[in-house]
Design a protein around this motif. Structure first.
Motif, PDB file in Angstrom:
ATOM      1  N   MET A  19       0.867  -1.168   0.000  1.00 53.22           N
ATOM      2  CA  MET A  19       0.000   0.000   0.000  1.00 53.22           C
ATOM      3  C   MET A  19       0.908   1.223   0.000  1.00 53.22           C
ATOM      4  O   MET A  19       1.267   1.754   1.050  1.00 53.22           O
ATOM      5  N   LEU A  34      -0.658   6.190   1.579  1.00 55.54           N
ATOM      6  CA  LEU A  34      -1.588   6.127   2.704  1.00 55.54           C
ATOM      7  C   LEU A  34      -2.522   7.340   2.767  1.00 55.54           C
ATOM      8  O   LEU A  34      -3.423   7.371   3.609  1.00 55.54           O
ATOM      9  N   LYS A  71      -6.446   7.102   3.320  1.00 62.20           N
ATOM     10  CA  LYS A  71      -6.827   5.765   3.752  1.00 62.20           C
ATOM     11  C   LYS A  71      -7.429   5.817   5.159  1.00 62.20           C
ATOM     12  O   LYS A  71      -6.971   6.562   6.020  1.00 62.20           O
ATOM     13  N   ASN A  72      -8.449   5.014   5.380  1.00 60.21           N
ATOM     14  CA  ASN A  72      -9.063   4.927   6.697  1.00 60.21           C
ATOM     15  C   ASN A  72      -8.331   3.878   7.532  1.00 60.21           C
ATOM     16  O   ASN A  72      -8.338   2.688   7.185  1.00 60.21           O
ATOM     17  N   VAL A  73      -7.706   4.311   8.613  1.00 56.77           N
ATOM     18  CA  VAL A  73      -6.905   3.431   9.467  1.00 56.77           C
ATOM     19  C   VAL A  73      -7.542   3.359  10.846  1.00 56.77           C
ATOM     20  O   VAL A  73      -7.657   4.380  11.535  1.00 56.77           O
ATOM     21  N   ALA A 102      -3.195   9.740   6.409  1.00 58.55           N
ATOM     22  CA  ALA A 102      -4.312   8.820   6.626  1.00 58.55           C
ATOM     23  C   ALA A 102      -5.404   9.475   7.451  1.00 58.55           C
ATOM     24  O   ALA A 102      -5.173  10.461   8.167  1.00 58.55           O
ATOM     25  N   ASP A 107      -9.474   0.707   5.544  1.00 57.77           N
ATOM     26  CA  ASP A 107      -8.382   0.222   4.691  1.00 57.77           C
ATOM     27  C   ASP A 107      -7.348  -0.553   5.496  1.00 57.77           C
ATOM     28  O   ASP A 107      -6.781  -1.533   5.011  1.00 57.77           O
ATOM     29  N   ARG A 110      -6.070  -3.874   1.103  1.00 53.98           N
ATOM     30  CA  ARG A 110      -6.334  -3.541   2.497  1.00 53.98           C
ATOM     31  C   ARG A 110      -5.505  -4.459   3.388  1.00 53.98           C
ATOM     32  O   ARG A 110      -4.996  -5.485   2.926  1.00 53.98           O
TER      33      ARG A 110
END
Length: 277
Positions: free
Chosen positions: A3, A6, A9-11, A33, A87, A138
């Motif tokens: 990945m 970032l 991206k939902n972390v 993120a 993600d 993911r």
């Protein structure tokens, strides 16, 4: 599966209010993120939320106890309603326990299992289906420990929980081989966090002097949680299956695997130096 970017991206990170969780949240935020954070300690969670906002990153912070099934279901429902599929899922929440097994009350085993093992299982069970269905690269990150492959005396109960996380992660990775979701298991060594100072961390049978030696070792010899956080982010971006980081972790891994009898002697000597024996 790597990945490389970032940004956006939902972390999701459990146990994000302190230690490795906090550092990991900030590390992902610095890379653009969007964070979803949980912790049982609402005051600590609010502080981390403020720190992330100061970095200009988006953050949804929700209190949750990973050892409570109903709380985790409610947490997952709210996350999916407000964010959708995540993600990156970082099952970080965990507690420690130090004490000779025969002098450890059974309730200590249950508490450790509920957080360290069931918390990881619940996180995967509740969030993985939507991660798979959403498509795209993911990743699940499960925080185990160097004690998950190299146990130490007086950490039998803790080691059992981290062996479980390591074994689960490796098996889950194989089950997800033909999906879009990869699995990274992280095995930190001694890390300079407050993990050794919490209530119920040390068995009543452990002398106060030993407890103080243990805490001193973690303060003086433990690796910074920021270093662990950077290794986690790198593991996600490079698609690593396993991340071994921190004081004594890598030597322990290789010695235990190649020379188990030597490791046994090393572990006993290390435990005495750390204050476990």
């Amino acid at each position: 599966m790597s990945m490389k970017n970032l940004a956006g991206k939902n972390v999701l990170i459990t146990g994000a209010g302190s230690g490795i969780g906090r550092s990991t949240a900030l590390a992902f935020a610095r890379r653009g993120a969007r964070l979803v954070l949980s912790d049982i300690n609402q005051d600590n969670l609010a502080k981390v939320e403020f720190e992330i906002a100061a970095l200009g990153a988006t953050c949804l912070a929700l209190p949750a106890n990973v050892g409570d099934d109903n709380a985790m279901r409610a947490f997952a429902d709210e996350v999916h309603a407000r964010v959708g599929a995540v993600d990156v899922l970082v099952n970080n929440a965990g507690i420690a326990y130090c004490g000779n097994f025969l002098n450890s009350p059974p309730e200590s085993w249950q508490r450790l299992y509920d957080v360290n093992v069931k918390g990881v299982l619940s996180g995967c069970y509740l969030f993985l289906p939507k991660m798979i269905a959403a498509g795209g690269v993911r990743r699940v990150v499960n925080i185990a420990s160097a004690n998950g492959f190299a146990p130490l005396p007086t950490l039998a109960v803790y080691s059992a929980s981290k062996f479980a996380v390591l074994g689960f992660s490796e098996a889950l990775s194989m089950e997800l081989e033909d999906t879009n979701v990869g699995v990274t298991v992280v095995c930190p060594g001694a890390i300079n966090t407050a993990i050794t100072t919490g209530a119920g961390v040390v068995a009543p049978s452990v002398p106060e002097a030993q407890k103080l030696r243990l805490q001193e070792y973690y303060r003086n010899q433990g690796t910074s949680p920021d270093r662990v956080a950077d290794a986690i982010v790198d593991g996600v971006m490079c698609g690593r299956n396993m991340v071994v980081v921190g004081t004594s972790a890598r030597p322990s891994y290789h010695v235990k695997r190649l020379f188990p009898s030597i490791y046994r002697k090393f572990a006993i000597a290390t435990s005495r130096r750390m204050g476990f024996l």
